[in-house]
Design a protein around this motif. Structure first.
Motif, PDB file in Angstrom:
ATOM      1  N   GLY A 233      -5.740  -3.893  -6.651  1.00 13.85           N
ATOM      2  CA  GLY A 233      -4.436  -3.324  -6.333  1.00 13.85           C
ATOM      3  C   GLY A 233      -4.331  -1.828  -6.541  1.00 13.85           C
ATOM      4  N   SER A 234      -5.412  -1.086  -6.249  1.00 14.05           N
ATOM      5  CA  SER A 234      -5.376   0.359  -6.474  1.00 14.05           C
ATOM      6  C   SER A 234      -4.409   1.073  -5.537  1.00 14.05           C
ATOM      7  N   MET A 235      -4.082   0.474  -4.377  1.00  8.99           N
ATOM      8  CA  MET A 235      -3.150   1.080  -3.432  1.00  8.99           C
ATOM      9  C   MET A 235      -1.734   0.539  -3.591  1.00  8.99           C
ATOM     10  N   LEU A 236      -1.502  -0.275  -4.612  1.00 10.24           N
ATOM     11  CA  LEU A 236      -0.191  -0.888  -4.800  1.00 10.24           C
ATOM     12  C   LEU A 236       0.538  -0.235  -5.969  1.00 10.24           C
ATOM     13  N   ASN A 237       1.839  -0.228  -5.898  1.00  5.16           N
ATOM     14  CA  ASN A 237       2.666   0.147  -7.039  1.00  5.16           C
ATOM     15  C   ASN A 237       3.538  -1.048  -7.413  1.00  5.16           C
TER      16      ASN A 237
ATOM     17  N   SER B 177      -1.584   3.602 -16.643  1.00  6.21           N
ATOM     18  CA  SER B 177      -1.090   2.419 -17.342  1.00  6.21           C
ATOM     19  C   SER B 177      -0.484   1.422 -16.365  1.00  6.21           C
ATOM     20  N   GLU B 178       0.228   1.930 -15.359  1.00  5.91           N
ATOM     21  CA  GLU B 178       0.804   1.038 -14.354  1.00  5.91           C
ATOM     22  C   GLU B 178      -0.287   0.398 -13.517  1.00  5.91           C
ATOM     23  N   GLN B 179      -1.311   1.171 -13.161  1.00  7.57           N
ATOM     24  CA  GLN B 179      -2.408   0.615 -12.372  1.00  7.57           C
ATOM     25  C   GLN B 179      -3.186  -0.429 -13.163  1.00  7.57           C
ATOM     26  N   SER B 180      -3.345  -0.208 -14.458  1.00  6.85           N
ATOM     27  CA  SER B 180      -4.026  -1.197 -15.284  1.00  6.85           C
ATOM     28  C   SER B 180      -3.222  -2.486 -15.354  1.00  6.85           C
ATOM     29  N   LYS B 181      -1.922  -2.375 -15.440  1.00  7.97           N
ATOM     30  CA  LYS B 181      -1.068  -3.559 -15.480  1.00  7.97           C
ATOM     31  C   LYS B 181      -1.131  -4.316 -14.157  1.00  7.97           C
ATOM     32  N   ILE B 182      -1.152  -3.583 -13.043  1.00  5.95           N
ATOM     33  CA  ILE B 182      -1.232  -4.218 -11.724  1.00  5.95           C
ATOM     34  C   ILE B 182      -2.575  -4.918 -11.555  1.00  5.95           C
ATOM     35  N   SER B 183      -3.648  -4.253 -11.963  1.00  4.27           N
ATOM     36  CA  SER B 183      -4.977  -4.855 -11.813  1.00  4.27           C
ATOM     37  C   SER B 183      -5.114  -6.126 -12.638  1.00  4.27           C
ATOM     38  N   SER B 184      -4.486  -6.162 -13.803  1.00  4.44           N
ATOM     39  CA  SER B 184      -4.597  -7.344 -14.662  1.00  4.44           C
ATOM     40  C   SER B 184      -3.945  -8.571 -14.033  1.00  4.44           C
ATOM     41  N   ILE B 185      -2.995  -8.381 -13.109  1.00  4.48           N
ATOM     42  CA  ILE B 185      -2.345  -9.527 -12.445  1.00  4.48           C
ATOM     43  C   ILE B 185      -3.376 -10.346 -11.693  1.00  4.48           C
TER      44      ILE B 185
ATOM     45  N   ASN C  10       0.828  -1.216   0.000  1.00  2.00           N
ATOM     46  CA  ASN C  10       0.000   0.000   0.000  1.00  2.00           C
ATOM     47  C   ASN C  10       0.855   1.256   0.000  1.00  2.00           C
ATOM     48  N   SER C  11       1.877   1.234  -0.851  1.00  2.00           N
ATOM     49  CA  SER C  11       2.759   2.396  -0.958  1.00  2.00           C
ATOM     50  C   SER C  11       2.186   3.473  -1.860  1.00  2.00           C
ATOM     51  N   ASN C  12       1.168   3.147  -2.638  1.00  2.00           N
ATOM     52  CA  ASN C  12       0.589   4.107  -3.572  1.00  2.00           C
ATOM     53  C   ASN C  12      -0.451   4.964  -2.839  1.00  2.00           C
ATOM     54  N   THR C  13       0.008   5.805  -1.949  1.00  2.00           N
ATOM     55  CA  THR C  13      -0.900   6.620  -1.140  1.00  2.00           C
ATOM     56  C   THR C  13      -1.409   7.829  -1.902  1.00  2.00           C
ATOM     57  N   ASP C  14      -0.674   8.302  -2.891  1.00  2.00           N
ATOM     58  CA  ASP C  14      -1.084   9.462  -3.672  1.00  2.00           C
ATOM     59  C   ASP C  14      -1.775   8.984  -4.946  1.00  2.00           C
ATOM     60  N   LEU C  15      -3.089   8.691  -4.842  1.00  2.00           N
ATOM     61  CA  LEU C  15      -3.815   8.105  -5.961  1.00  2.00           C
ATOM     62  C   LEU C  15      -4.040   9.101  -7.090  1.00  2.00           C
ATOM     63  N   ILE C  16      -3.960  10.421  -6.805  1.00  2.00           N
ATOM     64  CA  ILE C  16      -4.238  11.418  -7.837  1.00  2.00           C
ATOM     65  C   ILE C  16      -3.160  11.391  -8.911  1.00  2.00           C
ATOM     66  N   ASP C  17      -1.911  11.235  -8.491  1.00  6.65           N
ATOM     67  CA  ASP C  17      -0.800  11.236  -9.434  1.00  6.65           C
ATOM     68  C   ASP C  17      -0.435   9.832  -9.918  1.00  6.65           C
ATOM     69  N   ALA C  18      -1.327   8.888  -9.689  1.00  7.37           N
ATOM     70  CA  ALA C  18      -1.019   7.506 -10.067  1.00  7.37           C
ATOM     71  C   ALA C  18      -0.971   7.363 -11.586  1.00  7.37           C
ATOM     72  N   ASP C  19      -0.061   6.498 -12.042  1.00  4.87           N
ATOM     73  CA  ASP C  19       0.085   6.204 -13.466  1.00  4.87           C
ATOM     74  C   ASP C  19      -1.003   5.208 -13.865  1.00  4.87           C
TER      75      ASP C  19
END
Length: 761
Positions: free
Chosen positions: A273-277, A245-253, A234-243
């Motif tokens: 995985g919205s809170m994960l990087n 494309s990276e979040q889509s790749k994480i969710s697909s896992i 849960n290191s992705n605390t700043d969801l506004i500046d989230a990438d």
């Protein structure tokens, strides 16, 4: 869903029998998982348990080193042994129905009018029927732990606590006393020797704990030893500046994992995985790898060495068996009774008995891919299970002996492994006190997948037809897969056998209420039927056929046509009936009309078809009347012209004659239709100048044939004639009259017996 390759069939079996780990966590961990759309920590770890890159060298059961490149592990949140040993037909049908609804049911591109598409032969049969793949995955994921094998029993308990807990060490000790852990230790094969692995989680949403998390982890390690890991998520605390494309790749896992492990559970548009990087994803993967390399694999290796020493006497061969027999018959009956226990009428060995420990030894060796040593242990345990009449245990050992033989990548003869699977299925279904239908179906699925891996498609139909007849829709799916196996034969596709099993599949699908797949199977048979007759015709044209060898009945094409006419009639009738039930009257009429031209149908069956055609005509007429009313109201042309034209009786246009009076030169006025034209042409001297006097009679002779095998009566037999005055200049310039140009005589009744040809004037 990605298309499976033949190499993945062996991996499918390895994943089905991989180690399990029980995962328990504190409420704080549940909250950390919920923000990532994962209900439990086991779901959070699930994608990283597939193809874990272990890359270590371990020892087999005989002490020889071998390289373990990758391993799978599955995580579960509970452990219990279900007493139910079978699935109802309704449950199986529902599972098949759900698999079918989630698949494309129309694709038959692998079959053409000329046979099997060569480019499709390189693909796996599961691509032709994706509902089987969905069913297979869902069925294997619903398997529950059993008393006769240790595969579904956890080899480790993973206890997870958060760094934000007031006392993480105390929270982990509380999890050690969890009821699920107690069931693993008292009811599972692992018993008191189960491995405990501890994970301390730092939630990035709580930055205040970051300074003390390392100190807290040191306390956990001092309390519980080296089998512990620190995980930061849960290191992705700043969801506004989230990438994105990276979040889509994480969710697909997680989405891809759920599509494999839970293919029938819908997760539309779910974001995981919205809170994960990517750093958190790497940490999760490394934690699972560390858990396997440092904890679970060494623990299983240790248990294999211990169990190998404990069961050495039983595995020594004839000496050990004589010793065991002597102990059984001379004075240790009390011990034997304490070793065996009864559950639902079936006998099992207690988990602390030498026989159960031998089964555990073989299972652990199999899970670590030491198939050769596992096979030898299964064979020894099988004899003990048989001598004690523990039939479920015996069936399980027989099943695994066959699996080991096919997993060794050694080309064995069919007799070396087929008898193992046949015996296992028979024991599961008929020898156990409560039929273990779910285990028998699992055995058939595993065997079929291994046969496909070795490209032994000729063995597949016999294997698949071992599915119980009471399985309903599953029996239909098995017949369909058996049909596809005949298309994958190495020399050439067996189209006739494919058609036979496809018809069986259609019948079973129809009984199970899956009309769409029944219709699809029959369409495939029509394609293969046409390809078969075309093949027969080409072969007969290339190679002369001795009429005497065929009983003087003609060429091989005619023989093939005669042999397949009954099948063709059956398929037309079934397709017509299905279309009629779906109120697709246009296609239903086409199929029933095709039945009217066959002279190979028995009279009683022909009469039945004719009655059904009449019923279809009445039902379709009501629909056509409604449509005509709507079209008339809308002012559309042709609304009154919708008629059903039967092909009965048939009229031979070449034998049709028109007889008129002799012309002025005395030539007979006999005319015929040539090449099916719209108007008659003269036969005499090429002249077309024939006139009719007022009041003159013109006779039309028709050769009428009844193509059916039953008698028919034609009432009101008349000609459909039209008069064109523009062909006569005098008529065009003269007085017009509203009276008809000619009168037609109607034949009241024409009776034709089955197959009779008659002349009507």
């Amino acid at each position: 869903m990605p298309r499976p390759t033949l190499a993945q069939k062996r991996d499918f079996v390895a994943k089905a029998f991989c180690p399990r780990a029980l995962v328990l966590s504190t409420p704080a961990i549940a909250d950390a998982c919920a923000v990532n759309n994962c209900s439990t920590f086991a779901d959070l770890l699930a994608p990283f348990g597939q193809d874990v890159s272990t890359q270590i060298t371990i020892q087999d059961g005989q002490g020889a080193p071998y390289f373990l490149d990758k391993l799978n592990i599955k995580f579960t949140t509970d452990f219990k042994i279900e007493k139910r040993s079978t699935h109802s037909r309704t449950e199986i049908d529902d599972l098949v129905h759900t698999s079918v609804l989630d698949s494309d049911q129309t694709n038959v591109s692998f079959l053409t009018e000329h046979g099997v598409d060569p480019s499709a032969l390189s693909s796996d049969t599961s691509v032709w029927a994706p509902w089987y793949t969905l069913f297979r995955q869902q069925w294997m994921s619903t398997m529950q732990p059993s008393e006769h094998e240790s595969f579904m029993h956890p080899v480790a308990c993973v206890l997870v606590a958060s760094g934000s807990e007031d006392d993480p060490v105390g929270a982990l000790r509380t999890l050690q006393a969890h009821a699920a852990v107690n069931r693993v230790q008292t009811q599972g094969f692992s018993g008191a020797n189960v491995l405990f692995y501890y994970v301390l989680v730092h939630d990035g949403r709580d930055p205040g704990v970051l300074q003390t998390i390392d100190h807290t982890f040191d306390q956990v390690r001092r309390a519980f030893g080296q089998n512990s890991s620190l995980l930061k998520i849960n290191s992705n605390t700043d969801l506004i500046d989230a990438d994105t494309s990276e979040q889509s790749k994480i969710s697909s896992i997680w989405a891809n994992t759920l599509s494999t492990t839970q293919p029938l559970d819908p997760h539309p548009d779910s974001v995981f995985g919205s809170m994960l990087n990517m750093r958190d994803v790497t940490a999760l993967r490394d934690t699972v790898k560390q858990m396997m390399v440092r904890g679970i694999v060494p623990h299983m290796q240790y248990m294999i060495r211990v169990l190998s020493d404990q069961t050495a006497n039983q595995r020594r061969g004839i000496t050990g068996r004589l010793f065991s027999a002597g102990r059984r018959y001379f004075g240790t009956a009390a011990k034997a009774s304490n070793t065996l226990t009864g559950v639902d009428g079936d006998m099992y060995f207690r988990y602390d008995s030498a026989e159960a420990q031998m089964r555990k030894l073989a299972d652990y060796s199999f899970m670590l891919k030491d198939f050769r040593f596992a096979q030898s242990v299964y064979q020894v345990a099988r004899r003990d299970f048989q001598s004690e009449k523990a039939w479920k245990c015996y069936a399980g050992a027989q099943e695994m002996v066959g699996v080991c033989k096919l997993m060794l990548e050694v080309h064995a003869t069919r007799a070396e492994f087929d008898s193992n699977f046949e015996d296992a299925v028979t024991m599961y279904l008929h020898k156990t006190h409560a039929p273990c239908q779910h285990l028998a179906i699992r055995c058939i699925i595993i065997y079929y997948e291994l046969l496909k891996h070795h490209k032994l498609y000729s063995f597949a139909p016999t294997t698949l037809l071992r599915v119980p007849n009471s399985s309903g829709a599953l029996r239909a799916m098995a017949c369909e897969q058996a049909a596809y196996a005949f298309l994958k034969f190495p020399n050439r596709p067996e189209l006739r056998k494919f058609s036979f099993y496809a018809v069986l599949a259609a019948q079973e699908y129809q009984k199970a209420g899956i009309a769409s797949l029944a219709h699809r199977c029959l369409r495939m048979v029509r394609l293969s039927l046409g390809a078969t007759l075309a093949t027969d015709e080409s072969e007969s044209s290339e190679k002369p056929v001795d009429d005497k060898s065929l009983g003087g009945s003609g060429t091989s094409r005619a023989l093939a046509s005669s042999n397949w006419s009954s099948i063709d009639s059956y398929i037309n009738h079934e397709l017509g009936t299905q279309c009629m039930a779906a109120q697709d009257y246009d296609h239903a009429l086409q199929y029933f009309m095709a039945l009217m031209g066959s002279d190979q149908i028995p009279p009683k069956l022909q009469s039945k078809y004719l009655q059904e055609l009449l019923q279809l005509y009445l039902e379709s007429s009501d629909k056509l009347d409604l449509e005509s009313e709507k079209e008339l109201a809308a002012g559309l042309d042709g609304a009154q012209n919708k008629r059903v034209e039967l092909s009965v009786p048939t009229i031979d246009a070449r034998m049709t004659r028109v007889i008129m009076s002799p012309d002025l030169e005395g030539e007979d006025g006999v005319l015929e239709w040539r090449n099916g034209g719209a108007a008659p042409s003269a036969l005499v001297n090429g002249s077309a100048d024939h006139r009719c006097s007022v009041g003159e009679s013109v006779a039309v002779l028709l050769v009428v044939k009844n193509p059916l095998t039953i008698g028919i009566t034609l009432n009101g037999f008349t000609l459909d004639c039209r008069f064109d005055a523009t062909l006569d200049a005098e008529a065009a310039n003269g007085d017009e009259s509203e009276s008809p140009a000619f009168a037609i005589t109607t034949v009241d009744t024409v009776v034709l017996e089955g197959g009779q040809t008659s002349m009507v004037t």
